[in-house]
Design a protein around this motif. Structure first.
Motif, short mmCIF file in Angstrom:
data_model
loop_
_atom_site.label_atom_id
_atom_site.label_comp_id
_atom_site.label_asym_id
_atom_site.label_seq_id
_atom_site.Cartn_x
_atom_site.Cartn_y
_atom_site.Cartn_z
N THR A 67 1.02 -1.07 0.05
CA THR A 67 -0.03 -0.11 0.08
C THR A 67 0.82 1.33 0.03
O THR A 67 2.00 1.05 0.42
N MET A 68 0.30 2.35 -0.39
CA MET A 68 0.85 3.81 -0.19
C MET A 68 0.59 4.45 1.10
O MET A 68 0.83 5.65 1.22
N ILE A 69 -0.17 3.74 1.59
CA ILE A 69 -0.63 4.33 3.14
C ILE A 69 0.09 4.14 4.21
O ILE A 69 0.94 3.12 4.28
N ASP A 70 0.80 5.38 4.79
CA ASP A 70 1.58 5.22 6.02
C ASP A 70 1.15 4.36 6.93
O ASP A 70 -0.15 4.58 7.40
N LEU A 71 1.73 3.55 7.75
CA LEU A 71 1.25 2.67 8.59
C LEU A 71 1.55 2.95 10.16
O LEU A 71 2.77 3.28 10.41
N TYR A 72 0.46 3.03 10.88
CA TYR A 72 0.82 3.20 12.51
C TYR A 72 -0.11 2.03 13.21
O TYR A 72 -1.26 2.05 13.10
N PHE A 75 2.75 -4.05 4.03
CA PHE A 75 3.64 -3.08 4.19
C PHE A 75 3.54 -2.02 3.07
O PHE A 75 2.69 -1.99 2.28
N SER A 76 4.00 -0.92 3.64
CA SER A 76 4.01 0.49 2.80
C SER A 76 5.16 0.62 1.90
O SER A 76 6.25 0.97 2.51
N PHE A 77 4.84 1.25 0.78
CA PHE A 77 5.77 2.10 0.08
C PHE A 77 6.10 3.42 0.34
O PHE A 77 6.80 4.09 -0.08
N ALA A 78 5.19 4.01 1.21
CA ALA A 78 5.18 5.55 1.43
C ALA A 78 6.36 6.03 1.76
O ALA A 78 6.71 6.90 1.12
N ARG A 79 7.02 5.51 2.76
CA ARG A 79 8.51 6.19 3.23
C ARG A 79 9.73 5.83 2.39
O ARG A 79 10.70 6.11 2.47
N GLN A 87 8.73 15.71 2.10
CA GLN A 87 8.62 17.03 1.46
C GLN A 87 7.24 17.55 1.57
O GLN A 87 6.29 16.75 1.61
N ARG A 88 7.03 18.96 1.79
CA ARG A 88 5.96 19.50 1.84
C ARG A 88 4.97 19.14 0.41
O ARG A 88 3.68 19.05 0.47
N SER A 89 5.55 18.92 -0.70
CA SER A 89 4.90 18.72 -1.89
C SER A 89 4.47 17.41 -2.07
O SER A 89 4.08 17.06 -3.18
N TYR A 90 4.63 16.40 -1.02
CA TYR A 90 4.52 14.99 -1.30
C TYR A 90 2.88 14.89 -1.70
O TYR A 90 2.10 15.51 -0.90
N ALA A 91 2.55 14.00 -2.70
CA ALA A 91 1.28 14.02 -3.43
C ALA A 91 0.35 13.41 -2.36
O ALA A 91 -0.90 13.86 -2.14
N PHE A 132 -1.86 3.12 -6.43
CA PHE A 132 -2.38 1.89 -5.27
C PHE A 132 -3.59 2.65 -4.68
O PHE A 132 -3.56 3.56 -3.88
N GLU A 133 -4.97 2.31 -5.27
CA GLU A 133 -5.85 2.85 -4.43
C GLU A 133 -6.25 4.07 -4.45
O GLU A 133 -6.41 5.05 -3.31
N ASP A 134 -6.00 4.90 -5.45
CA ASP A 134 -6.06 6.41 -5.60
C ASP A 134 -4.85 7.14 -4.74
O ASP A 134 -5.02 8.36 -4.42
N TYR A 135 -3.77 6.37 -4.56
CA TYR A 135 -2.70 7.16 -3.90
C TYR A 135 -1.55 7.11 -4.84
O TYR A 135 -1.44 6.31 -5.79
N TYR A 136 -0.65 8.45 -4.66
CA TYR A 136 0.43 8.55 -5.66
C TYR A 136 1.46 7.47 -5.19
O TYR A 136 1.79 7.03 -4.26
N THR A 137 2.09 6.87 -6.27
CA THR A 137 2.91 6.08 -6.21
C THR A 137 4.26 6.40 -6.85
O THR A 137 4.33 7.04 -7.90
N PRO A 138 5.52 6.47 -6.01
CA PRO A 138 6.71 6.99 -6.73
C PRO A 138 7.33 6.08 -7.76
O PRO A 138 6.89 4.95 -8.01
#
Length: 288
Positions: A116-121, A142-146, A153-157, A174-180
């Motif tokens: 996922t691209m969701i940050d995990l907590y 697991f998450s690709f986000a970080r 950066q503040r510009s992160y989509a 990934f489900e409407d999340y930006y992927t690098p």
């Protein structure tokens, strides 16, 4: 920096066990396999390095836990092994997490792992995790986000404002999340985390013996210090759960890296490729 170096005798016991039956099963490894496993315990060897602790924020000082040797892994009643009816590992791109995976898990799955691209907590007291797995449910995420260089950066989509219609085979969202962009560094980091989380599903706990992909990590710098493969002790755990020739495992990994039919960025894997070839030179007796 602190270097964790266990006495060779302690590592040897962690690998073989103190139980007669488990020592006897260890003898089923071929001579080249035992050479690889046991030479990896000797200080100064070129294949398996000791664990380094760079700060109090690293995993081991931040999360004290008992080390898991092979014997404690083997007797764990909750550890999992594939069976004839449950022998496939599925990887699923997701937005919502574990509940989604429960609904998507095929009947023949040994486990299913979501990316996922969701940050995990996992809980409010944690800053984040790269991944998390459930041994009893046979699921992980697991998450690709970080892993994106732009994450801080503040510009992160983050979540996309406009829904993008996917084409067949498109993995850019990934489900409407930006992927690098899938760079070799992102792929290497993702392979480490995916291997780590699936290792937990097999019942392998965080490694505290040698530098190993099963070490815990609290931050990206610590995660990057981990190697991509298993130390001798954790390798024996996985081998006992699945059953494989070590040389066959390393050849399959090299084939994946060098497969020209499926283009993938592997520049960041060069040190790992050299490591695999070193191991195979020790295991060359397996091919005769």
């Amino acid at each position: 920096m602190q270097v964790i170096e266990h006495p060779v005798e302690k590592l040897h016991t962690a690998l073989l066990s103190t139980r007669k039956d488990l020592i006897e099963t260890y003898q089923q490894f071929s001579r080249p396999e035992k050479t690889l496993l046991e030479e990896g315990l000797v200080p100064g060897n070129s294949l398996f390095k000791p664990i380094t602790i760079n700060s109090d924020s690293d995993w081991i000082p931040a999360h004290p836990e008992d080390p898991q040797d092979f014997q404690s892994f083997y007797v764990n009643p909750y550890r999992r092994s594939p069976s004839s009816g449950h022998n496939t590992i599925y990887i699923q791109t997701i937005g919502e997490l574990l509940n989604f995976l429960k609904k998507k898990k095929p009947r023949d799955a040994f486990c299913i792992v979501g990316i996922t691209m969701i940050d995990l907590y996992p809980r409010d007291s944690w800053n984040f995790v790269f991944g998390q797995a459930s041994l009893t449910e046979g699921m992980g995420v697991f998450s690709f986000a970080r892993y994106d260089d732009h994450f801080y950066q503040r510009s992160y989509a983050g979540r996309l404002k406009k829904k993008i219609k996917l084409k067949q085979g498109d993995y850019s969202v990934f489900e409407d999340y930006y992927t690098p962009p899938v760079t070799s560094t992102l792929l290497l980091r993702s392979c480490k985390t995916l291997t780590h989380e699936i290792g937990h599903i097999f019942g392998v706990k965080h490694c505290q013996w040698l530098n190993c992909v099963m070490q815990g990590s609290n931050h990206l710098e610590e995660s990057d210090r981990r190697p991509l493969d298993l130390c001798p002790i954790c390798l024996r755990k996985l081998q006992s759960a699945i059953g494989f020739k070590i040389a066959d495992r390393y050849k399959a990994l090299l084939h994946w890296l060098e497969d020209g039919q499926h283009s993938k960025p592997t520049q960041a894997f060069q040190d790992y490729k050299h490591w695999l070839y070193k191991c195979l030179r020790i295991l060359e007796g397996e091919t005769s």
